[in-house]
Design a protein around this motif. Structure first.
Motif, PDB file in Angstrom:
ATOM      1  N   GLU A  61       0.830  -1.208   0.000  1.00 19.01           N
ATOM      2  CA  GLU A  61       0.000   0.000   0.000  1.00 19.01           C
ATOM      3  C   GLU A  61       0.863   1.255   0.000  1.00 19.01           C
ATOM      4  O   GLU A  61       0.590   2.209  -0.742  1.00 19.01           O
ATOM      5  N   LYS A  62       1.894   1.271   0.836  1.00 17.41           N
ATOM      6  CA  LYS A  62       2.756   2.442   0.949  1.00 17.41           C
ATOM      7  C   LYS A  62       3.515   2.687  -0.349  1.00 17.41           C
ATOM      8  O   LYS A  62       3.570   3.825  -0.846  1.00 17.41           O
ATOM      9  N   SER A  65       1.194   3.979  -3.030  1.00 21.37           N
ATOM     10  CA  SER A  65       0.868   5.382  -2.786  1.00 21.37           C
ATOM     11  C   SER A  65       2.017   6.300  -3.192  1.00 21.37           C
ATOM     12  O   SER A  65       1.812   7.319  -3.859  1.00 21.37           O
ATOM     13  N   LYS A  69       1.572   8.975  -6.293  1.00 20.80           N
ATOM     14  CA  LYS A  69       1.694  10.392  -5.958  1.00 20.80           C
ATOM     15  C   LYS A  69       2.894  11.018  -6.647  1.00 20.80           C
ATOM     16  O   LYS A  69       2.915  12.219  -6.914  1.00 20.80           O
TER      17      LYS A  69
END
Length: 210
Positions: A61-62, A65, A69
């Motif tokens: 998930e990190k 992201s 981004k």
């Protein structure tokens, strides 16, 4: 009396237009198949003989992201030897974005054209049209050795256009800086099966603003 039937009034597609439509439908079918493969639980297990260690869910998930981004949902992204990120990242990328896997394990060919067979021992054997192609390349070399990282770095320098993320053992920090000018971040990737080695995330851009 005209010999023309009513069918003559139906608009006919040109051969060129028909070919374009066929290609469009083919791409739609391939994209739908790809999404089904991503959405399904393929449950590909780690092969420790290939030095495979999948990230845990929070790490995936990190990283997803950070990547999105950093380059946006339309970015072109390459994953070198870190296929466990692919399902989540591919499910969130935009219609015009690209996520491609460079991987030795042919089980990941289930992802069709997004799979590129990759052997780090042949670092420059990549598609010619992928030179300086990707907005971001993320790599996790399978072995903690200068040789493996050096060859993987050659691939990264060949296909990357801009941003680089390297996930590897913390002991590789001096080599990562020497080869790719990467700095260790505060983020520590973790794995489903805990590894004894301290792991690190190295980048050439600031992920703290992500």
């Amino acid at each position: 009396m005209s010999c023309n039937s009513d069918d003559d009034d139906i608009p006919q597609l040109s051969i060129e237009t028909f070919a374009v439509l066929q290609e469009f439908y083919k791409e739609q079918e391939e994209r739908e198949l790809m999404r089904k493969n991503v959405d399904s639980d393929t449950n590909i297990q780690e092969n420790w003989q290939l030095s495979q260690f999948w990230y845990d869910h929070e790490t995936i998930e990190k990283l997803t992201s950070i990547i999105l981004k950093s380059v946006g949902h339309q970015g072109k992204i390459a994953l070198i030897s870190c296929p466990s990120i692919y399902p989540m990242l591919a499910s969130k990328i935009g219609e015009n974005g690209e996520v491609e896997i460079y991987e030795y394990d042919r089980r990941f060919s289930i992802y069709g054209n997004n799979f590129k067979f990759y052997d780090y021992n042949k670092p420059l054997e990549v598609p010619e049209n992928r030179t300086s192609y990707y907005d971001l390349v993320i790599a996790d070399p399978p072995f903690l050795s200068e040789e493996c990282l050096s060859k993987t770095a050659d691939t990264i320098k060949c296909i990357a256009r801009n941003k680089i993320i390297l996930c590897t053992g913390a002991v590789m920090a001096p080599i990562a800086e020497k080869l790719l000018n990467l700095k260790k971040t505060d983020f520590e990737p973790r794995h489903k099966n805990n590894l004894a080695n301290e792991f690190g995330c190295f980048t050439n851009f600031d992920i703290n603003v992500m």
